[in-house]
Motif scaffolding. Structure first.
Motif, mmCIF file in Angstrom:
data_model
loop_
_atom_site.group_PDB
_atom_site.id
_atom_site.type_symbol
_atom_site.label_atom_id
_atom_site.label_comp_id
_atom_site.label_asym_id
_atom_site.label_seq_id
_atom_site.Cartn_x
_atom_site.Cartn_y
_atom_site.Cartn_z
ATOM 1 N N GLU A 287 20.100 -10.314 -17.676
ATOM 2 C CA GLU A 287 20.896 -9.236 -18.258
ATOM 3 C C GLU A 287 20.691 -9.248 -19.763
ATOM 4 O O GLU A 287 20.632 -10.325 -20.367
ATOM 5 C CB GLU A 287 22.388 -9.494 -17.980
ATOM 6 N N THR A 290 24.148 -6.712 -25.832
ATOM 7 C CA THR A 290 24.001 -6.330 -27.241
ATOM 8 C C THR A 290 25.330 -6.478 -27.963
ATOM 9 O O THR A 290 26.371 -6.575 -27.318
ATOM 10 C CB THR A 290 23.586 -4.848 -27.366
ATOM 11 N N ASP A 291 25.293 -6.476 -29.293
ATOM 12 C CA ASP A 291 26.565 -6.389 -30.006
ATOM 13 C C ASP A 291 26.879 -4.907 -30.242
ATOM 14 O O ASP A 291 26.097 -4.033 -29.872
ATOM 15 C CB ASP A 291 26.544 -7.211 -31.305
ATOM 16 N N LEU A 292 28.052 -4.644 -30.844
ATOM 17 C CA LEU A 292 28.504 -3.247 -30.931
ATOM 18 C C LEU A 292 27.547 -2.365 -31.719
ATOM 19 O O LEU A 292 27.359 -1.201 -31.403
ATOM 20 C CB LEU A 292 29.900 -3.192 -31.568
ATOM 21 N N VAL B 33 34.777 -3.600 -33.799
ATOM 22 C CA VAL B 33 34.987 -2.352 -33.069
ATOM 23 C C VAL B 33 35.352 -1.253 -34.063
ATOM 24 O O VAL B 33 34.795 -0.151 -34.038
ATOM 25 C CB VAL B 33 36.111 -2.500 -32.007
ATOM 26 N N ALA B 36 32.417 -0.091 -35.874
ATOM 27 C CA ALA B 36 31.390 0.596 -35.085
ATOM 28 C C ALA B 36 31.845 1.980 -34.635
ATOM 29 O O ALA B 36 31.027 2.864 -34.436
ATOM 30 C CB ALA B 36 31.007 -0.248 -33.880
ATOM 31 N N LEU B 147 34.666 -5.045 -24.087
ATOM 32 C CA LEU B 147 33.702 -5.012 -25.195
ATOM 33 C C LEU B 147 32.300 -4.724 -24.680
ATOM 34 O O LEU B 147 31.532 -3.998 -25.307
ATOM 35 C CB LEU B 147 33.722 -6.348 -25.949
ATOM 36 N N GLU B 148 31.988 -5.286 -23.520
ATOM 37 C CA GLU B 148 30.667 -5.066 -22.930
ATOM 38 C C GLU B 148 30.460 -3.572 -22.613
ATOM 39 O O GLU B 148 29.407 -3.007 -22.895
ATOM 40 C CB GLU B 148 30.519 -5.928 -21.667
ATOM 41 N N LEU B 150 32.059 -0.999 -23.994
ATOM 42 C CA LEU B 150 31.952 -0.255 -25.258
ATOM 43 C C LEU B 150 30.562 -0.452 -25.864
ATOM 44 O O LEU B 150 29.912 0.499 -26.297
ATOM 45 C CB LEU B 150 33.029 -0.711 -26.241
ATOM 46 N N ASN B 151 30.115 -1.702 -25.864
ATOM 47 C CA ASN B 151 28.771 -2.018 -26.352
ATOM 48 C C ASN B 151 27.721 -1.177 -25.662
ATOM 49 O O ASN B 151 26.845 -0.602 -26.295
ATOM 50 C CB ASN B 151 28.442 -3.488 -26.016
ATOM 51 N N LEU B 154 27.968 2.535 -26.551
ATOM 52 C CA LEU B 154 27.548 2.810 -27.930
ATOM 53 C C LEU B 154 26.045 2.654 -28.088
ATOM 54 O O LEU B 154 25.423 3.310 -28.915
ATOM 55 C CB LEU B 154 28.287 1.887 -28.905
ATOM 56 N N ASN B 155 25.448 1.756 -27.280
ATOM 57 C CA ASN B 155 24.013 1.514 -27.404
ATOM 58 C C ASN B 155 23.190 2.262 -26.362
ATOM 59 O O ASN B 155 21.987 2.030 -26.239
ATOM 60 C CB ASN B 155 23.722 0.011 -27.311
ATOM 61 N N ARG B 157 23.125 2.011 -23.090
ATOM 62 C CA ARG B 157 22.550 1.249 -21.982
ATOM 63 C C ARG B 157 23.589 1.105 -20.882
ATOM 64 O O ARG B 157 24.757 1.443 -21.067
ATOM 65 C CB ARG B 157 22.067 -0.123 -22.459
ATOM 66 N N ASN B 160 26.741 -4.267 -18.194
ATOM 67 C CA ASN B 160 26.537 -5.384 -17.269
ATOM 68 C C ASN B 160 27.873 -5.730 -16.629
ATOM 69 O O ASN B 160 28.529 -6.702 -17.015
ATOM 70 C CB ASN B 160 26.013 -6.622 -18.006
ATOM 71 N N PRO B 162 29.038 -6.525 -13.067
ATOM 72 C CA PRO B 162 28.601 -6.676 -11.674
ATOM 73 C C PRO B 162 29.666 -6.233 -10.688
ATOM 74 O O PRO B 162 30.862 -6.314 -10.965
ATOM 75 C CB PRO B 162 28.318 -8.172 -11.538
ATOM 76 N N ARG B 163 29.209 -5.781 -9.521
ATOM 77 C CA ARG B 163 30.137 -5.330 -8.486
ATOM 78 C C ARG B 163 30.268 -6.339 -7.351
ATOM 79 O O ARG B 163 30.860 -6.060 -6.323
ATOM 80 C CB ARG B 163 29.658 -3.981 -7.942
#
Ligand code: SF4
Ligand code: SF4
Ligand code: SF4
Ligand code: SF4
Lengths: 377, 258
Positions: A287, A290-292, B33, B36, B147-148, B150-151, B154-155, B157, B160, B162-163
């Motif tokens: 996986e 990334t950071d924000l 946050v 960003a 955070l993941e 939001l990350n 924002l990026n 992608r 991550n 998982p289900r």
């Protein structure tokens, strides 16, 4: 493990001798990992003295069940294998492979440079030696070698223990890997707890093991002790809780369209416990995190399992949507296709997947059921 | 650069505020946050309001009143990406326990003036009302997962998240299985991972806060709980009626044990 030695004298040590061994390993700068009691189970953890070992505790294992019990004789290794495996220490559940930083054009990566741990594994059973050798073929000697595994493995000493009290879900005898340890250890112990004298037989399997043994307070093993050890091992052979049908690989190859897969699917939770407690399952996923701001990223590897839906995701969808195909992937890989891929079985008969399946699905029983269903009895 | 920060809004429907607090709980990360994104609407944290449209809306809470049912459409219209957070927004929440009974009976027995109470018969998740771009599970959500997500948004992608089952988290962290070692029925094999292995690592079975995992086999776990762990029908029904009781697989299984 260092270079194997041809023949070795069998010596005996007592509890203090074992303590001296643990300390000697510590003095070599090694982290000793061995059986410890935690949360109602015997798991693996750091061991700094003989007092950390689960003295006088025995385990009872059945399909989907595990419990401990006290026992009077103070034996240190009178338990079967627990839910942890040695792969945890050679191929960690989560590992950062590299980190990356955004630069003017593209990004720059830095590989994980964590130092390789110097470890000693204490209490490695015959089935687990077989598992280490299976993992070596996949993760060290195969075309997709993992540098972290190879480095950790080279730095780890293996102190094996002959199993004299197999668990209720064990079937190493039918898989050929135990209970007596054959090769692949630095030192091998056989515990002989007695009324008046509690001793352990010790055999060196490598130069490093022989050097360690030479530094311990030990005596040559007498004939009575050797005979007692042989008798215990013979008893262990006869007290396997389970057995695997010998023609399992062919039975599974012929049974790919068996109606039995639907029957397993009704019970299987696709929870992945069996693969994650299996000492040889090696699957992982990566996986990117990334950071924000998107300025930093890292790539992480995490244990994965053929029981998750996303494991079989490829462009366009998931290949193994139901429990039938996921269970079939697991059992046929372990017991049939592993032979084609790596030249051995992927199963050592340790029984962990049977004990730690929350609904007690038993790989030996499912294999038999496929065989009976296909009318081969 | 600052002018181009994406606008983030946080909306509350019927809920306890716990999930929004997870965002405030990101103490160390909160500054990052705030740098960003432009926190454009977040009453729990600030009174300042920036008009929409918003790039990312986090929606907490279920739809349980006629007013909720109307307002969620407005939020959807103002949001480029709408992410639901928590068991209320994704499964109807603990308040969805009322869905198994007649809500008027509750209203009459609880309130002195039932005529002032305006409520819907059922508490339902946001995705029953408007399209949702991503569901973040949990009761409350896990701040690292938040955070993941939001990350990831924002990026540009995929998050991550998982289900797979909670059991995977147990095994990754080396936790001893409470179902096998203690004989306690555990919802972990049916529940999506994400909490960081909270209950099993404290010797408790999983209560299913993160809702059903992909392809949950509820019937098998219920059957094992009755046949091998000595639970009765009522106990099995209650096991499935907790924080995510109205998520369809759990709802159906509890109804099978009425
Ligand atoms: S398949 Fe089961 S019995 Fe075989 S090695 Fe893996 S965990 Fe042990
Ligand atoms: S059985 Fe499944 S998890 Fe185990 S090695 Fe094979 S594909 Fe991987
Ligand atoms: S066989 Fe058992 S442990 Fe494995 S995925 Fe199915 S239910 Fe889980
Ligand atoms: S404790 Fe619960 S979540 Fe953890 S492995 Fe056991 S059944 Fe799964």
């Amino acid at each position: 493990m260092s270079r194997p030695v041809a023949t070795a004298d069998v010596r005996t040590i007592d509890r203090e001798g074992l303590d001296a061994l643990i300390r000697a390993l510590g003095a070599q700068g090694r982290r000793v990992i061995g059986p410890v009691l935690r949360d109602g189970a015997i798991v693996t953890g750091p061991v700094t003295s003989v007092d950390d070992l689960p003295a006088g505790v025995v385990d009872h294992q059945e399909a989907g069940g595990y419990h401990l019990e006290g026992q009077g004789n103070g034996a240190l290794f009178h338990h079967g294998v627990g839910p942890h495996t040695w792969k945890r220490y050679l191929y960690p559940p989560v590992r950062t492979l590299w980190t990356a930083r955004r630069v003017r054009r593209g990004f720059e990566t830095t590989p994980n440079a964590e130092p390789t741990p110097r470890q000693a594994f204490l209490g490695v059973r015959g089935c687990d030696l077989a598992a280490l050798s299976a993992l070596d073929r996949v993760l060290r000697d195969g075309p997709y070698a993992d540098p972290c595994y190879a480095a950790c493995r080279a730095e780890a000493l293996v102190i094996a223990v002959n199993c004299t009290r197999p668990g209720g879900t064990c079937f190493c005898v039918s898989m050929g890997g135990g209970p007596k340890v054959a090769a692949g250890y630095d030192l091998a112990l056989t515990e002989l707890p007695g009324e008046d004298r509690h001793v352990l037989l010790v055999e060196a399997g490598s130069e490093a093991g022989a050097a360690l043994l030479a530094g311990l307070p030990s005596e040559p093993a007498d004939r009575a002790a050797l005979a007692a050890a042989e008798a215990r091992l013979a008893e262990a052979v006869d007290s396997m809780g389970r057995d695997m049908i010998p023609d399992v690989a062919q039975v599974l190859r012929d049974g790919l369209t068996s109606g039995h897969w639907d029957d397993v699917a009704r019970r299987c939770l696709s929870c992945a416990n069996c693969t994650l407690v299996c000492p040889t399952c090696f699957c992982s996923t990566v996986e990117d995190v990334t950071d924000l701001t998107g300025g930093e990223a890292r790539r992480e590897r995490r244990w994965d399992s053929c029981f998750t839906l996303d494991f079989s995701y490829i462009h366009g969808g998931h290949i193994r949507r139901g429990g039938d195909s996921r269970y079939r992937q697991w059992i046929t890989h372990k017991l049939a296709h592993w032979h084609d891929q790596f030249g051995t079985s992927g199963c050592t008969g340790c029984g962990r997947c049977i004990t730690w399946c929350p609904v007690g699905i038993d790989i030996t029983e499912e294999a038999k059921a496929i065989k009976n269903r296909e009318g081969r009895t | 650069m600052a002018a181009k920060r994406p606008k983030l809004a946080v909306w509350k429907f019927s809920s306890c505020d716990g999930c929004q607090l997870s965002l405030l709980d990101c103490e160390d990360e909160l500054l990052a946050v705030a740098e960003a994104v432009e926190i454009a609407y977040f009453l729990e944290a600030t009174r300042a309001e920036v008009r929409g449209p918003y790039d990312v809306s986090l929606v907490e809470g279920s739809i349980s009143t006629p007013h909720d049912a109307e307002r969620i459409h407005k939020v959807r219209r103002k949001s480029r990406a709408l992410i639901t957070i928590g068991a209320c927004a994704t499964a109807g929440g603990i308040q969805a326990l009322r869905n198994f009974h007649d809500v008027d009976d509750f209203v009459r027995s609880v309130y002195a003036h039932p005529e002032y109470i305006s409520t819907l018969a059922k508490s339902t998740p946001i995705q029953d009302h408007v399209p949702v771009d991503f569901e973040l599970r949990g009761c409350p959500i896990d701040k690292f997962q938040l955070l993941e997500v939001l990350n990831a948004f924002l990026n540009g992608r995929k998050p991550n998240i998982p289900r797979h089952s909670q059991c995977v988290e147990c095994k990754l962290s080396g936790t001893v299985c409470v179902m096998v070692a203690k004989g306690e029925p555990c919802l972990g094999p049916l529940t999506q991972a994400g909490c960081g292995n909270l209950c099993p690592s404290c010797d408790r079975p999983c209560y299913g806060c993160f809702g059903p995992k992909e392809t949950p086999n509820t019937a098998s776990l219920a059957d094992w709980s009755v046949r091998c762990l000595g639970r009765d029908e009522r106990q099995v029904r209650h096991m499935f009626r907790a924080f995510t009781a109205y998520a369809e697989p759990f709802r159906k299984e509890s109804e099978a044990h009425e």
